[in-house]
Design an enzyme around this catalytic site. Structure first.
Site, PDB file in Angstrom:
ATOM      1  N   GLU A  85      -5.936  -1.699  -8.127  1.00  0.00           N
ATOM      2  CA  GLU A  85      -5.125  -0.680  -8.795  1.00  0.00           C
ATOM      3  C   GLU A  85      -3.895  -1.384  -9.351  1.00  0.00           C
ATOM      4  O   GLU A  85      -3.190  -2.083  -8.613  1.00  0.00           O
ATOM      5  CB  GLU A  85      -4.712   0.416  -7.798  1.00  0.00           C
ATOM      6  CG  GLU A  85      -5.879   1.250  -7.313  1.00  0.00           C
ATOM      7  CD  GLU A  85      -5.504   2.235  -6.212  1.00  0.00           C
ATOM      8  OE1 GLU A  85      -5.906   3.402  -6.301  1.00  0.00           O
ATOM      9  OE2 GLU A  85      -4.827   1.840  -5.241  1.00  0.00           O
ATOM     10  N   SER A 100       0.833  -1.211   0.000  1.00  0.00           N
ATOM     11  CA  SER A 100       0.000   0.000   0.000  1.00  0.00           C
ATOM     12  C   SER A 100       0.861   1.253   0.000  1.00  0.00           C
ATOM     13  O   SER A 100       0.424   2.302  -0.444  1.00  0.00           O
ATOM     14  CB  SER A 100      -0.864   0.057   1.265  1.00  0.00           C
ATOM     15  OG  SER A 100      -1.736  -1.007   1.308  1.00  0.00           O
ATOM     16  N   HIS A 138      -2.728  -3.584  -6.333  1.00  0.00           N
ATOM     17  CA  HIS A 138      -3.184  -3.174  -5.010  1.00  0.00           C
ATOM     18  C   HIS A 138      -4.666  -3.501  -4.842  1.00  0.00           C
ATOM     19  O   HIS A 138      -5.528  -2.850  -5.428  1.00  0.00           O
ATOM     20  CB  HIS A 138      -2.917  -1.669  -4.828  1.00  0.00           C
ATOM     21  CG  HIS A 138      -3.196  -1.165  -3.459  1.00  0.00           C
ATOM     22  ND1 HIS A 138      -3.980  -0.062  -3.204  1.00  0.00           N
ATOM     23  CD2 HIS A 138      -2.800  -1.625  -2.247  1.00  0.00           C
ATOM     24  CE1 HIS A 138      -4.041   0.134  -1.894  1.00  0.00           C
ATOM     25  NE2 HIS A 138      -3.341  -0.796  -1.301  1.00  0.00           N
ATOM     26  N   ASN A 195      -5.938   5.943  -2.149  1.00  0.00           N
ATOM     27  CA  ASN A 195      -5.439   6.541  -0.913  1.00  0.00           C
ATOM     28  C   ASN A 195      -4.959   7.978  -1.098  1.00  0.00           C
ATOM     29  O   ASN A 195      -4.957   8.755  -0.152  1.00  0.00           O
ATOM     30  CB  ASN A 195      -4.358   5.658  -0.286  1.00  0.00           C
ATOM     31  CG  ASN A 195      -4.992   4.445   0.375  1.00  0.00           C
ATOM     32  OD1 ASN A 195      -6.135   4.502   0.818  1.00  0.00           O
ATOM     33  ND2 ASN A 195      -4.275   3.337   0.418  1.00  0.00           N
TER      34      ASN A 195
HETATM   35  N1  NAD Z   1      -4.900  -4.838   5.264  1.00  0.00           N
HETATM   36  C1  NAD Z   1      -5.260  -3.995   4.322  1.00  0.00           C
HETATM   37  O1  NAD Z   1      -6.303  -3.337   4.419  1.00  0.00           O
HETATM   38  C2  NAD Z   1      -4.437  -3.857   3.070  1.00  0.00           C
HETATM   39  C3  NAD Z   1      -5.042  -3.310   1.910  1.00  0.00           C
HETATM   40  C4  NAD Z   1      -4.290  -3.235   0.729  1.00  0.00           C
HETATM   41  C5  NAD Z   1      -2.970  -3.674   0.728  1.00  0.00           C
HETATM   42  N2  NAD Z   1      -2.405  -4.172   1.867  1.00  0.00           N
HETATM   43  C6  NAD Z   1      -1.020  -4.643   1.786  1.00  0.00           C
HETATM   44  O2  NAD Z   1      -1.014  -6.070   1.750  1.00  0.00           O
HETATM   45  C7  NAD Z   1       0.163  -6.570   2.390  1.00  0.00           C
HETATM   46  C8  NAD Z   1      -0.234  -7.533   3.470  1.00  0.00           C
HETATM   47  O3  NAD Z   1      -1.110  -6.889   4.350  1.00  0.00           O
HETATM   48  P1  NAD Z   1      -2.065  -7.711   5.334  1.00  0.00           P
HETATM   49  O4  NAD Z   1      -2.991  -6.714   5.927  1.00  0.00           O
HETATM   50  O5  NAD Z   1      -2.597  -8.935   4.666  1.00  0.00           O
HETATM   51  O6  NAD Z   1      -1.001  -8.142   6.443  1.00  0.00           O
HETATM   52  P2  NAD Z   1      -1.100  -9.317   7.511  1.00  0.00           P
HETATM   53  O7  NAD Z   1      -0.228  -8.892   8.635  1.00  0.00           O
HETATM   54  O8  NAD Z   1      -2.523  -9.678   7.771  1.00  0.00           O
HETATM   55  O9  NAD Z   1      -0.424 -10.551   6.728  1.00  0.00           O
HETATM   56  C9  NAD Z   1       0.912 -10.601   6.385  1.00  0.00           C
HETATM   57  C10 NAD Z   1       1.318 -12.053   6.312  1.00  0.00           C
HETATM   58  O10 NAD Z   1       2.644 -12.145   5.821  1.00  0.00           O
HETATM   59  C11 NAD Z   1       3.253 -13.256   6.438  1.00  0.00           C
HETATM   60  N3  NAD Z   1       4.694 -13.182   6.234  1.00  0.00           N
HETATM   61  C12 NAD Z   1       5.568 -12.325   6.776  1.00  0.00           C
HETATM   62  N4  NAD Z   1       6.805 -12.588   6.305  1.00  0.00           N
HETATM   63  C13 NAD Z   1       6.691 -13.616   5.442  1.00  0.00           C
HETATM   64  C14 NAD Z   1       7.604 -14.329   4.614  1.00  0.00           C
HETATM   65  N5  NAD Z   1       8.907 -14.025   4.625  1.00  0.00           N
HETATM   66  N6  NAD Z   1       7.143 -15.332   3.833  1.00  0.00           N
HETATM   67  C15 NAD Z   1       5.829 -15.628   3.826  1.00  0.00           C
HETATM   68  N7  NAD Z   1       4.923 -14.994   4.583  1.00  0.00           N
HETATM   69  C16 NAD Z   1       5.344 -13.998   5.376  1.00  0.00           C
HETATM   70  C17 NAD Z   1       2.793 -13.153   7.882  1.00  0.00           C
HETATM   71  O11 NAD Z   1       2.967 -14.380   8.591  1.00  0.00           O
HETATM   72  C18 NAD Z   1       1.333 -12.757   7.699  1.00  0.00           C
HETATM   73  O12 NAD Z   1       0.488 -13.886   7.650  1.00  0.00           O
HETATM   74  C19 NAD Z   1       0.942  -5.340   2.860  1.00  0.00           C
HETATM   75  O13 NAD Z   1       1.900  -5.023   1.893  1.00  0.00           O
HETATM   76  C20 NAD Z   1      -0.122  -4.256   2.944  1.00  0.00           C
HETATM   77  O14 NAD Z   1       0.388  -2.956   2.737  1.00  0.00           O
HETATM   78  C21 NAD Z   1      -3.117  -4.287   3.032  1.00  0.00           C
END
Ligand code: NAD
Length: 289
Positions: free
Chosen positions: A155, A122, A143, A193
Protein backbone atom coordinates in the site's frame (compact mmCIF):
# COMPACT_ATOMS: atom_id res chain seq x y z
CA UNK A 1 15.00 11.74 -8.92
CA UNK A 2 14.13 8.88 -11.28
CA UNK A 3 14.04 5.17 -10.55
CA UNK A 4 16.95 4.56 -12.98
CA UNK A 5 19.14 6.81 -10.81
CA UNK A 6 18.65 4.56 -7.80
CA UNK A 7 21.22 1.77 -7.61
CA UNK A 8 21.35 1.50 -3.82
CA UNK A 9 18.59 1.55 -1.22
CA UNK A 10 18.79 1.79 2.57
CA UNK A 11 16.90 -0.44 5.00
CA UNK A 12 16.56 0.85 8.56
CA UNK A 13 15.51 -2.07 10.76
CA UNK A 14 16.25 -5.73 10.06
CA UNK A 15 13.36 -7.39 11.89
CA UNK A 16 10.71 -9.51 10.17
CA UNK A 17 9.75 -6.75 7.74
CA UNK A 18 13.19 -5.21 7.18
CA UNK A 19 14.79 -8.56 6.33
CA UNK A 20 12.03 -9.25 3.80
CA UNK A 21 12.27 -5.84 2.14
CA UNK A 22 16.09 -6.11 1.98
CA UNK A 23 15.72 -9.50 0.29
CA UNK A 24 13.28 -8.42 -2.42
CA UNK A 25 15.24 -5.24 -3.15
CA UNK A 26 18.45 -7.26 -3.55
CA UNK A 27 16.62 -9.80 -5.73
CA UNK A 28 15.64 -6.86 -7.98
CA UNK A 29 19.33 -6.08 -8.50
CA UNK A 30 19.64 -3.18 -6.03
CA UNK A 31 22.50 -2.82 -3.58
CA UNK A 32 20.97 -2.80 -0.10
CA UNK A 33 22.53 -1.17 2.94
CA UNK A 34 20.89 -2.44 6.12
CA UNK A 35 21.13 -0.73 9.52
CA UNK A 36 20.02 -2.22 12.83
CA UNK A 37 21.12 -2.17 16.46
CA UNK A 38 23.48 -5.18 16.62
CA UNK A 39 25.36 -7.84 14.68
CA UNK A 40 23.18 -10.37 16.46
CA UNK A 41 19.99 -8.97 14.89
CA UNK A 42 21.73 -8.98 11.53
CA UNK A 43 22.79 -12.63 12.04
CA UNK A 44 19.13 -13.58 12.53
CA UNK A 45 17.98 -11.49 9.55
CA UNK A 46 20.63 -13.01 7.30
CA UNK A 47 19.58 -16.54 8.30
CA UNK A 48 15.96 -15.69 7.43
CA UNK A 49 17.00 -14.25 4.06
CA UNK A 50 19.18 -17.26 3.19
CA UNK A 51 16.41 -19.73 4.14
CA UNK A 52 13.88 -17.79 2.09
CA UNK A 53 16.20 -17.60 -0.93
CA UNK A 54 16.93 -21.32 -0.68
CA UNK A 55 13.20 -21.93 -1.10
CA UNK A 56 13.23 -19.69 -4.21
CA UNK A 57 16.17 -21.71 -5.61
CA UNK A 58 14.32 -24.97 -4.92
CA UNK A 59 11.35 -23.66 -6.89
CA UNK A 60 13.73 -22.98 -9.78
CA UNK A 61 12.98 -19.24 -9.91
CA UNK A 62 16.66 -18.32 -9.40
CA UNK A 63 19.90 -20.29 -9.60
CA UNK A 64 22.26 -20.93 -6.71
CA UNK A 65 24.70 -18.45 -8.28
CA UNK A 66 21.97 -15.80 -8.43
CA UNK A 67 21.21 -16.49 -4.79
CA UNK A 68 24.86 -15.89 -3.85
CA UNK A 69 24.90 -12.68 -5.90
CA UNK A 70 21.68 -11.51 -4.20
CA UNK A 71 23.15 -12.10 -0.74
CA UNK A 72 26.38 -10.31 -1.75
CA UNK A 73 24.36 -7.20 -2.68
CA UNK A 74 23.21 -6.81 0.95
CA UNK A 75 25.57 -5.16 3.42
CA UNK A 76 25.06 -4.41 7.09
CA UNK A 77 26.07 -1.78 9.60
CA UNK A 78 25.05 -0.60 13.07
CA UNK A 79 25.88 2.96 12.06
CA UNK A 80 23.08 5.11 10.59
CA UNK A 81 25.82 7.22 8.92
CA UNK A 82 26.39 4.30 6.51
CA UNK A 83 23.15 5.46 4.80
CA UNK A 84 24.68 8.82 3.86
CA UNK A 85 24.32 9.33 0.08
CA UNK A 86 21.74 6.53 -0.24
CA UNK A 87 18.93 8.08 -2.30
CA UNK A 88 15.98 5.90 -1.15
CA UNK A 89 15.62 4.60 2.40
CA UNK A 90 12.99 2.15 3.67
CA UNK A 91 12.16 2.30 7.37
CA UNK A 92 10.92 -0.70 9.39
CA UNK A 93 12.08 -0.15 12.98
CA UNK A 94 9.88 -0.76 16.05
CA UNK A 95 6.31 0.56 15.85
CA UNK A 96 6.96 3.38 18.31
CA UNK A 97 6.81 7.03 17.30
CA UNK A 98 9.71 7.92 19.64
CA UNK A 99 11.98 5.24 18.17
CA UNK A 100 11.07 6.41 14.65
CA UNK A 101 11.56 10.06 15.60
CA UNK A 102 15.04 9.38 16.93
CA UNK A 103 15.97 7.38 13.84
CA UNK A 104 14.79 10.07 11.39
CA UNK A 105 16.68 12.74 13.35
CA UNK A 106 19.85 10.65 12.91
CA UNK A 107 19.11 10.05 9.22
CA UNK A 108 18.38 13.73 8.59
CA UNK A 109 21.72 14.63 10.16
CA UNK A 110 23.62 12.61 7.53
CA UNK A 111 21.30 12.47 4.48
CA UNK A 112 20.62 15.24 1.99
CA UNK A 113 17.15 16.81 1.68
CA UNK A 114 16.59 14.98 -1.63
CA UNK A 115 16.65 11.56 0.11
CA UNK A 116 13.35 9.67 -0.13
CA UNK A 117 12.08 8.04 3.09
CA UNK A 118 9.50 5.23 2.81
CA UNK A 119 8.06 4.08 6.13
CA UNK A 120 6.46 0.68 6.64
CA UNK A 121 4.43 1.74 9.68
CA UNK A 122 1.10 -0.05 10.14
CA UNK A 123 -0.57 2.31 12.57
CA UNK A 124 1.23 5.65 12.90
CA UNK A 125 0.01 8.56 10.77
CA UNK A 126 2.28 9.06 7.73
CA UNK A 127 1.54 12.80 7.92
CA UNK A 128 2.65 12.92 11.56
CA UNK A 129 5.88 11.12 10.65
CA UNK A 130 6.51 13.31 7.59
CA UNK A 131 6.35 16.32 9.92
CA UNK A 132 9.40 14.94 11.73
CA UNK A 133 11.82 15.20 8.80
CA UNK A 134 13.50 18.14 7.13
CA UNK A 135 11.88 17.53 3.74
CA UNK A 136 8.33 16.15 4.26
CA UNK A 137 7.70 16.32 0.48
CA UNK A 138 10.05 13.33 0.11
CA UNK A 139 8.34 11.26 2.79
CA UNK A 140 5.83 8.48 2.02
CA UNK A 141 4.29 5.32 3.43
CA UNK A 142 5.00 1.97 1.76
CA UNK A 143 3.13 -0.65 3.75
CA UNK A 144 4.32 -4.19 3.00
CA UNK A 145 2.77 -7.42 4.29
CA UNK A 146 4.29 -10.29 6.21
CA UNK A 147 6.10 -12.39 4.94
CA UNK A 148 7.33 -9.73 2.51
CA UNK A 149 8.87 -12.06 -0.13
CA UNK A 150 5.55 -13.95 -0.38
CA UNK A 151 2.87 -11.26 -0.05
CA UNK A 152 2.41 -9.45 -3.34
CA UNK A 153 0.79 -6.22 -2.13
CA UNK A 154 2.21 -2.91 -1.04
CA UNK A 155 0.00 0.00 0.00
CA UNK A 156 1.49 3.34 -1.05
CA UNK A 157 0.29 6.14 1.22
CA UNK A 158 1.24 9.76 0.56
CA UNK A 159 1.25 12.06 3.58
CA UNK A 160 -0.52 15.40 3.21
CA UNK A 161 2.94 16.89 2.56
CA UNK A 162 4.17 14.27 0.02
CA UNK A 163 5.12 15.60 -3.43
CA UNK A 164 3.46 13.90 -6.45
CA UNK A 165 6.94 12.99 -7.74
CA UNK A 166 7.66 11.09 -4.51
CA UNK A 167 4.44 9.13 -4.92
CA UNK A 168 5.33 8.27 -8.54
CA UNK A 169 8.79 7.16 -7.50
CA UNK A 170 7.38 4.97 -4.70
CA UNK A 171 5.01 3.33 -7.21
CA UNK A 172 7.92 2.72 -9.60
CA UNK A 173 10.00 1.31 -6.76
CA UNK A 174 7.18 -1.04 -5.71
CA UNK A 175 7.00 -2.40 -9.24
CA UNK A 176 10.77 -2.77 -9.52
CA UNK A 177 10.92 -4.88 -6.37
CA UNK A 178 8.16 -7.15 -7.62
CA UNK A 179 5.10 -5.84 -5.80
CA UNK A 180 1.65 -4.75 -6.92
CA UNK A 181 0.88 -1.36 -5.43
CA UNK A 182 -2.37 0.32 -4.52
CA UNK A 183 -2.53 3.91 -3.29
CA UNK A 184 -4.71 5.26 -0.53
CA UNK A 185 -5.17 8.23 1.76
CA UNK A 186 -3.40 8.52 5.08
CA UNK A 187 -6.13 7.11 7.36
CA UNK A 188 -5.91 4.39 10.05
CA UNK A 189 -5.42 0.92 8.63
CA UNK A 190 -5.10 2.20 5.06
CA UNK A 191 -7.22 -0.24 2.98
CA UNK A 192 -6.33 -3.76 4.10
CA UNK A 193 -6.50 -3.24 7.85
CA UNK A 194 -9.46 -0.88 7.55
CA UNK A 195 -11.38 -3.89 6.23
CA UNK A 196 -9.62 -6.55 8.27
CA UNK A 197 -9.88 -4.95 11.72
CA UNK A 198 -13.71 -4.73 11.81
CA UNK A 199 -13.78 -8.36 10.63
CA UNK A 200 -11.61 -9.36 13.61
CA UNK A 201 -13.75 -7.26 15.99
CA UNK A 202 -16.93 -8.93 14.75
CA UNK A 203 -15.42 -12.40 15.15
CA UNK A 204 -14.69 -11.62 18.83
CA UNK A 205 -18.22 -10.22 19.24
CA UNK A 206 -19.73 -13.43 17.83
CA UNK A 207 -17.77 -15.38 20.43
CA UNK A 208 -18.78 -12.97 23.22
CA UNK A 209 -22.44 -13.25 22.27
CA UNK A 210 -22.21 -17.05 22.28
CA UNK A 211 -23.27 -17.29 18.63
CA UNK A 212 -20.63 -19.96 17.95
CA UNK A 213 -17.50 -21.44 19.56
CA UNK A 214 -13.99 -20.19 18.69
CA UNK A 215 -13.34 -23.39 16.74
CA UNK A 216 -16.57 -23.07 14.77
CA UNK A 217 -15.99 -19.37 13.95
CA UNK A 218 -12.51 -20.19 12.64
CA UNK A 219 -13.70 -23.27 10.75
CA UNK A 220 -16.53 -21.22 9.19
CA UNK A 221 -14.16 -18.63 7.77
CA UNK A 222 -11.56 -21.18 6.62
CA UNK A 223 -13.98 -23.50 4.88
CA UNK A 224 -16.65 -20.97 3.93
CA UNK A 225 -14.42 -18.15 2.69
CA UNK A 226 -11.14 -19.95 2.02
CA UNK A 227 -9.29 -17.84 4.61
CA UNK A 228 -5.92 -19.51 5.35
CA UNK A 229 -6.45 -18.88 9.08
CA UNK A 230 -9.55 -18.20 11.15
CA UNK A 231 -9.95 -14.71 12.72
CA UNK A 232 -9.43 -15.92 16.30
CA UNK A 233 -6.51 -18.17 15.39
CA UNK A 234 -5.05 -15.14 13.64
CA UNK A 235 -5.41 -13.04 16.81
CA UNK A 236 -3.57 -15.71 18.79
CA UNK A 237 -0.84 -15.84 16.17
CA UNK A 238 -0.36 -12.05 15.90
CA UNK A 239 -0.87 -11.32 19.62
CA UNK A 240 -4.19 -10.39 21.26
CA UNK A 241 -2.46 -7.38 22.91
CA UNK A 242 -1.19 -6.09 19.55
CA UNK A 243 -4.65 -6.48 17.99
CA UNK A 244 -6.21 -4.62 20.94
CA UNK A 245 -3.71 -1.76 20.51
CA UNK A 246 -4.51 -1.46 16.79
CA UNK A 247 -8.28 -1.55 17.43
CA UNK A 248 -7.92 1.27 19.97
CA UNK A 249 -6.01 3.41 17.45
CA UNK A 250 -8.90 2.93 15.00
CA UNK A 251 -11.49 3.77 17.62
CA UNK A 252 -9.66 6.89 18.76
CA UNK A 253 -9.46 8.20 15.20
CA UNK A 254 -12.87 7.14 13.87
CA UNK A 255 -14.92 7.75 17.03
CA UNK A 256 -17.39 5.12 15.86
CA UNK A 257 -18.87 2.42 18.05
CA UNK A 258 -18.26 -0.29 15.42
CA UNK A 259 -14.50 0.15 15.96
CA UNK A 260 -14.71 -0.17 19.77
CA UNK A 261 -12.67 -3.05 21.22
CA UNK A 262 -14.85 -5.87 22.58
CA UNK A 263 -14.64 -6.20 26.38
CA UNK A 264 -13.49 -9.81 26.03
CA UNK A 265 -10.19 -8.66 24.47
CA UNK A 266 -9.53 -6.32 27.39
CA UNK A 267 -10.23 -9.07 29.90
CA UNK A 268 -8.04 -11.55 28.03
CA UNK A 269 -5.14 -9.10 28.25
CA UNK A 270 -5.76 -8.58 31.99
CA UNK A 271 -5.64 -12.38 32.39
CA UNK A 272 -2.43 -12.64 30.36
CA UNK A 273 -4.15 -14.62 27.60
CA UNK A 274 -2.40 -12.73 24.83
CA UNK A 275 -2.10 -15.59 22.35
CA UNK A 276 0.33 -18.23 21.22
CA UNK A 277 3.36 -16.41 22.67
CA UNK A 278 1.80 -16.68 26.16
CA UNK A 279 0.65 -20.29 25.74
CA UNK A 280 -2.97 -19.18 25.88
CA UNK A 281 -5.28 -16.91 23.91
CA UNK A 282 -8.55 -17.94 22.34
CA UNK A 283 -7.00 -21.43 22.40
CA UNK A 284 -4.80 -23.26 24.87
CA UNK A 285 -1.23 -23.89 23.64
CA UNK A 286 0.21 -25.14 26.94
CA UNK A 287 0.70 -28.65 25.52
CA UNK A 288 2.77 -27.23 22.66
CA UNK A 289 5.10 -25.42 25.09
N1 NAD B 1 5.17 -7.60 11.43
C1 NAD B 1 4.20 -7.30 10.59
O1 NAD B 1 3.34 -8.14 10.28
C2 NAD B 1 4.14 -5.94 9.94
C3 NAD B 1 3.39 -5.78 8.75
C4 NAD B 1 3.39 -4.53 8.12
C5 NAD B 1 4.10 -3.48 8.68
N2 NAD B 1 4.79 -3.65 9.85
C6 NAD B 1 5.54 -2.50 10.37
O2 NAD B 1 6.93 -2.69 10.09
C7 NAD B 1 7.72 -2.09 11.13
C8 NAD B 1 8.65 -3.12 11.69
O3 NAD B 1 7.90 -4.22 12.13
P1 NAD B 1 8.58 -5.65 12.37
O4 NAD B 1 7.45 -6.59 12.60
O5 NAD B 1 9.60 -5.94 11.32
O6 NAD B 1 9.31 -5.38 13.76
P2 NAD B 1 10.51 -6.18 14.42
O7 NAD B 1 10.37 -5.95 15.88
O8 NAD B 1 10.58 -7.57 13.89
O9 NAD B 1 11.80 -5.38 13.87
C9 NAD B 1 12.11 -4.08 14.21
C10 NAD B 1 13.60 -3.91 14.10
O10 NAD B 1 13.94 -2.55 14.31
C11 NAD B 1 15.20 -2.51 14.94
N3 NAD B 1 15.41 -1.18 15.48
C12 NAD B 1 14.81 -0.59 16.52
N4 NAD B 1 15.29 0.66 16.67
C13 NAD B 1 16.20 0.86 15.70
C14 NAD B 1 17.03 1.95 15.31
N5 NAD B 1 17.01 3.09 16.00
N6 NAD B 1 17.85 1.81 14.24
C15 NAD B 1 17.86 0.66 13.55
N7 NAD B 1 17.10 -0.40 13.86
C16 NAD B 1 16.28 -0.31 14.92
C17 NAD B 1 15.11 -3.63 15.97
O11 NAD B 1 16.39 -4.02 16.45
C18 NAD B 1 14.40 -4.71 15.17
O12 NAD B 1 15.31 -5.57 14.52
C19 NAD B 1 6.72 -1.49 12.12
O13 NAD B 1 6.54 -0.14 11.82
C20 NAD B 1 5.44 -2.28 11.87
O14 NAD B 1 4.27 -1.55 12.16
C21 NAD B 1 4.84 -4.87 10.48
Amino acid sequence: MKLEDIKTVGMAGAGSMGAGIAQIAAMAGLQVKVVDMSEEVWGRAKKTIVKSLERVVKKGTITEKEMEETIARISFSTDVASLKDVPFIFEAVFEDINVKKELFAKLDAVCGSDTIYATNTSSISITEMAALVKNPANFIGMHFFNPVPVMKLVEVIPALQTAPATKDLALDMAKKIGKTAITCKDTPGFVVNRLFVPYIIDAVRLLEEGVASAEDIDTAMKLGCNMPMGPLEFQDFAGVDIGYHVINIFHEYMKQERFAAPGLLRNMIKAGYVGRKAGRGFYDYSEEK
